[in-house]
Scaffold this motif. Structure first.
Motif, PDB file in Angstrom:
ATOM      1  N   VAL A  31       0.807  -1.221   0.000  1.00 31.63           N
ATOM      2  CA  VAL A  31       0.000   0.000   0.000  1.00 31.63           C
ATOM      3  C   VAL A  31       0.839   1.269   0.000  1.00 31.63           C
ATOM      4  N   GLY A  32       2.156   1.126   0.205  1.00 30.54           N
ATOM      5  CA  GLY A  32       2.985   2.321   0.218  1.00 30.54           C
ATOM      6  C   GLY A  32       4.460   2.001   0.398  1.00 30.54           C
ATOM      7  N   GLU A  33       5.286   3.036   0.197  1.00 25.90           N
ATOM      8  CA  GLU A  33       6.729   2.908   0.367  1.00 25.90           C
ATOM      9  C   GLU A  33       7.249   4.121   1.121  1.00 25.90           C
ATOM     10  N   GLU A  39       9.785   9.033   7.407  1.00 28.34           N
ATOM     11  CA  GLU A  39       8.677   8.905   6.458  1.00 28.34           C
ATOM     12  C   GLU A  39       7.849   7.657   6.774  1.00 28.34           C
ATOM     13  N   ALA A  40       8.501   6.614   7.252  1.00 27.54           N
ATOM     14  CA  ALA A  40       7.786   5.383   7.593  1.00 27.54           C
ATOM     15  C   ALA A  40       6.751   5.635   8.682  1.00 27.54           C
ATOM     16  N   ILE A  41       7.129   6.393   9.699  1.00 32.00           N
ATOM     17  CA  ILE A  41       6.212   6.693  10.802  1.00 32.00           C
ATOM     18  C   ILE A  41       4.972   7.426  10.284  1.00 32.00           C
ATOM     19  N   ALA A  42       5.194   8.389   9.401  1.00 30.06           N
ATOM     20  CA  ALA A  42       4.081   9.136   8.829  1.00 30.06           C
ATOM     21  C   ALA A  42       3.190   8.237   7.975  1.00 30.06           C
ATOM     22  N   GLN A  43       3.820   7.339   7.205  1.00 29.32           N
ATOM     23  CA  GLN A  43       3.061   6.451   6.329  1.00 29.32           C
ATOM     24  C   GLN A  43       2.260   5.425   7.133  1.00 29.32           C
ATOM     25  N   VAL A  44       2.813   4.959   8.227  1.00 28.34           N
ATOM     26  CA  VAL A  44       2.074   4.020   9.078  1.00 28.34           C
ATOM     27  C   VAL A  44       0.809   4.681   9.607  1.00 28.34           C
ATOM     28  N   ALA A  45       0.931   5.935  10.039  1.00 26.47           N
ATOM     29  CA  ALA A  45      -0.224   6.661  10.561  1.00 26.47           C
ATOM     30  C   ALA A  45      -1.271   6.901   9.480  1.00 26.47           C
ATOM     31  N   ALA A  46      -0.811   7.156   8.264  1.00 25.52           N
ATOM     32  CA  ALA A  46      -1.728   7.484   7.169  1.00 25.52           C
ATOM     33  C   ALA A  46      -2.345   6.249   6.512  1.00 25.52           C
TER      34      ALA A  46
END
Length: 219
Positions: A31-33, A39-46
């Motif tokens: 679902v994302g990279e 950036e990983a922390i932000a992507q996990v939240a989103a």
């Protein structure tokens, strides 16, 4: 249920390679990279992924720091750390940070997919050579730091303590069930109760707890 995966690595070719491999597998969707830990922390939240494939060595924020923050945020995401080295010095640190397992980057497509499924289901995943490294690290510790209050061990029943020891020895639920001659569903119940009583996140932390409290000692 489709397992949602976030791939975190600072190398584009690695991210794209893993993405192609995993998207070709049934029941798994990338679902994302992310290119670094921040950036990983932000992507996990989103994106709320089920599994985060996390590289350790990255700029800006490394995988260890990112894993700590993701776990501290109490998300449902499980972190599967990817490493190039089977004797990576960060193995022990990453497990204590809350990673659910380790997999080498040269793993086959099938091993990668199986690893994602294992971690998503709540099991622990450790490559055999990484497990040896983990035990070696424990054997070097004369006064190991404590993951949880060892008094918590007293809250476990005799059978739960027995199951915890077998978890620390690397046995799966099925293997523990065979060893104790009970149904696998019974072992799953014991594992769930162990985690609740000790305030632990998953089986990997349970194994770390068993070693750090000297319930199990390295051979």
């Amino acid at each position: 249920m489709t397992i949602k995966v976030l791939i975190v690595d600072d190398q584009m070719m690695v991210r794209e390679g893993f993405s192609v491999l995993l998207n070709a597998m049934d029941g798994i969707e990338v679902v994302g990279e992310a290119v670094d830990g921040r950036e990983a922390i932000a992507q996990v939240a989103a994106l709320r992924p089920d599994v985060v494939l996390m590289d350790i060595r990255m700029p800006v924020m490394n995988g260890l720091e990112a894993t700590r923050e993701i776990v501290a945020a109490d998300t449902d995401a499980k972190v599967l750390v990817l490493t190039t080295f089977d004797l990576d010095e960060y193995v022990y640190q990453a497990l204590r940070a809350g990673a659910s397992g380790f997999l080498l980057k040269d793993a086959s497509a099938r091993q990668l997919a199986d690893g994602v499924r294992v971690v998503a289901s709540g099991e622990a995943l450790l490559a055999p050579t990484v497990t040896k490294r983990l035990i070696l690290e424990f054997s070097k510790l004369s006064a190991p730091p404590k993951l949880a209050d060892p008094v918590g061990v007293g809250e476990l029943t005799e059978r739960e303590t027995e199951v915890l020891v077998l978890i620390a020895q690397g046995l799966s639920n099925a293997e523990i069930a065979d060893r104790l001659i009970v149904a696998e569903s019974t072992i799953k119940t014991h594992v769930s109760r162990i985690l609740v009583k000790l305030g632990l996140r998953d089986r990997t932390q349970a194994a770390v707890f068993a070693y750090e409290t000297r319930l199990v000692t390295p051979a």
